[in-house]
Design an enzyme around this catalytic site. Structure first.
Site, PDB file in Angstrom:
ATOM      1  N   LYS A 208       0.823  -1.206   0.000  1.00 35.75           N
ATOM      2  CA  LYS A 208       0.000   0.000   0.000  1.00 35.75           C
ATOM      3  C   LYS A 208       0.857   1.256   0.000  1.00 35.75           C
ATOM      4  CE  LYS A 208      -4.541  -0.460   1.477  1.00 35.75           C
ATOM      5  NZ  LYS A 208      -5.674  -0.410   1.680  1.00 35.75           N
ATOM      6  N   ARG A 209       1.967   1.158   0.668  1.00 36.76           N
ATOM      7  CA  ARG A 209       2.910   2.278   0.767  1.00 36.76           C
ATOM      8  C   ARG A 209       3.300   2.784  -0.634  1.00 36.76           C
ATOM      9  NH1 ARG A 209       8.255   1.583   1.552  1.00 36.76           N
ATOM     10  NH2 ARG A 209       7.978  -0.664   1.568  1.00 36.76           N
TER      11      ARG A 209
END
Ligand code: GLU
Length: 489
Positions: free
Chosen positions: A255-256
């Site tokens: 997600k980062r």
């Protein structure tokens, strides 16, 4: 190719489909469509504990959104069903019985506690993890005793203790594993469900899968599968392990890095055309430079030879760039249609619903050139839908200007608006441009002030275009309101 191409996408419904899953689905679909073969969806739902409610629907929704239609699978059925592994348990039981009777598998009665202790011991001694084969050679009596005590066994594969298992991978070439590194893995769990390994090979065989194309993380499972195919006397399919997808920092994609489930991309306002094109290039390319390709071009040109062995990098900036490009490719009306649900959702509740389609049609050309994602649209155009703007009066006072010079500029603007006979983009620009000089301001300063008065922000769609959409009266009201604010400040 002699056999018909039959490929499958075999997701486990343990979560929402992420970029990696969908890239796998896409490559299988492309391969099937390129060769005129079949694309099959099979739901690998044998891990009861990890099943996530709604995951199957989300996966199918993601496929539909990208236009990856399946020839066999959930909803559509097919001759090789059922396509949910949980509905195929008898086939796995049958295979297990056969493997046991042939001496390729055995019952294991080790308790979870014992296995836990064994693992802890292995970690402590820095040994590779793996079952220590305690039950591999139990006598009939020992088995009977365990059964009598009510122990429900698991079934394990009797992995050869020596030798090598090799296979040809269409992307990686020959792959060789030492059998000594493979433990006696579980085939059937004590709840009666098969493990991934068993179910996978049974289904790939009975569904007549020609090519198994899946993520590289499954490469180390493949020797187990090959051993199982051999033990069952089945011909294995061809294997092609797709390169990993990493973030720009070369760490595991997360997600980062802006990677989210395919459903979230849809909700964030990426177009399916963009995702299709972007995902196609995660590990495949036509010639290392072509970026923009239509669906039919990718289908026509897709080939395993052009899949890279090295990891693909997921670049969110590129995705945004590409989405902007696909937004600009839409016809004005198509853009309006795609924008509507996002405006409806994103505009403030005070804006009257249903939105006026005519008005939206006037507004959207202002932003089609600059929008990157559809969720931005409500924010980019919100000022055109509301009656009152909300901004701080100092915003009106541009660099090098004073409140006084700003008031003068706004008054001059107001007068000009009044007298402009034709309310059209060029006419307005021609009327306003010379005014800056007369006021002793740079064009940027003057237009900047007007922009804030008209839009409430310092960055907006082109000023005169915006003014035309708003209409003379509302522009006047806004300049008036700006003057009131400034005077009160
Ligand atoms: N169920 C596995 C997954 O979730 C399938 C792997 C395979 O394609 O063999 O990815």
């Amino acid at each position: 190719m002699t056999n018909p191409v039959r490929v499958r996408f075999a997701p486990s419904p343990t979560g929402y489909p992420h970029v990696g899953n969908i890239r796998t689905a896409l490559f299988n679909w492309l391969f099937a469509r390129h060769h005129g073969g079949s694309f099959i969806v099979r739901i690998e739902d044998t891990d009861v504990a990890r099943k996530v409610e709604g995951a199957v629907e989300a996966i199918l929704d993601g496929l539909r959104w990208l236009g990856l239609d399946w020839d066999e699978g959930p909803v559509v059925g097919g001759d090789y069903g059922p396509y949910f592994q949980s509905q195929r348990l008898d086939r796995y039981h049958e295979a297990t019985r056969r493997l046991i009777s042939q001496g390729n598998a055995y019952n294991c009665y080790c308790s979870p506690q014992r296995l836990e202790e064994m693992r802890a011991e292995q970690t402590k001694n820095k040994q590779p993890p793996g079952y220590d084969r305690q039950c591999r050679n139990l006598s009939r009596e020992e088995c009977a005793r365990a059964e009598a005590a009510g122990v429900v066994p698991v079934v394990r594969f009797k992995t050869p203790l020596a030798g090598q298992t090799r296979f040809q991978d269409l992307i990686r070439g020959e792959v060789v594993f030492e059998n000594s590194t493979i433990d006696d893995f579980v085939l059937l769990k004590s709840d009666g469900y098969p493990t991934y390994h068993l179910a996978n090979i049974v289904d790939d065989h009975f569904m007549e899968i020609s090519h198994v194309m899946r993520a590289e993380e499954w490469l180390s499972s493949t020797p187990r599968h090959v051993l199982l195919y051999q033990a069952m006397g089945f011909d294995p399919p061809q294997f092609a392990h797709l390169p990993m997808i990493l973030g720009p920092d070369r760490s595991k994609l997360s997600k980062r890095h802006g990677a989210v489930s395919i459903i979230e991309y849809r909700e964030q306002g990426y177009l399916p055309e963009t995702m299709f094109n972007f995902l196609s290039l995660l590990g495949w390319s036509l010639d290392d430079k072509t970026e923009i390709m239509s669906r039919s071009e990718v289908v026509r040109d897709f080939s395993l030879e052009r899949i890279s062995r090295t990891a693909a990098i997921f670049n969110k900036d590129k995705l945004d760039w590409m989405n902007g490009l696909y937004i600009r490719k839409l016809s004005p009306e198509e853009f309006v249609q795609r924008a509507l649900p996002f405006l409806d959702k994103g505009l403030s509740p005070e804006v009257k619903r249903p939105l006026s389609l005519d008005y939206v049609r006037q507004i959207m050309p202002l932003v089609q050139e600059r929008a990157k994602i559809l969720t931005e649209l409500a924010d980019l155009t919100g000022f055109l839908f509301v009656d009152q703007l909300d901004y701080k009066p100092d915003l009106l006072v541009g660099k090098g200007m004073t409140p006084e010079s700003t008031i003068k500029a706004l008054e001059a603007g107001r007068a000009k608006l009044q007298e402009s006979a034709v309310f059209e983009i060029e006419a307005l620009e021609m009327a306003f441009r010379p005014l800056a000089d007369a006021l002793g301001l740079k064009t940027g300063q003057f237009f900047g002030t007007l922009r804030v008065a008209i839009t409430g922000r310092t960055v907006s769609p082109p000023l005169f275009q915006t003014m035309v959409v708003l209409g003379r009266e509302r522009c006047q009201q806004r300049i008036e309101a700006a003057l009131v604010r400034l005077r009160a400040a």
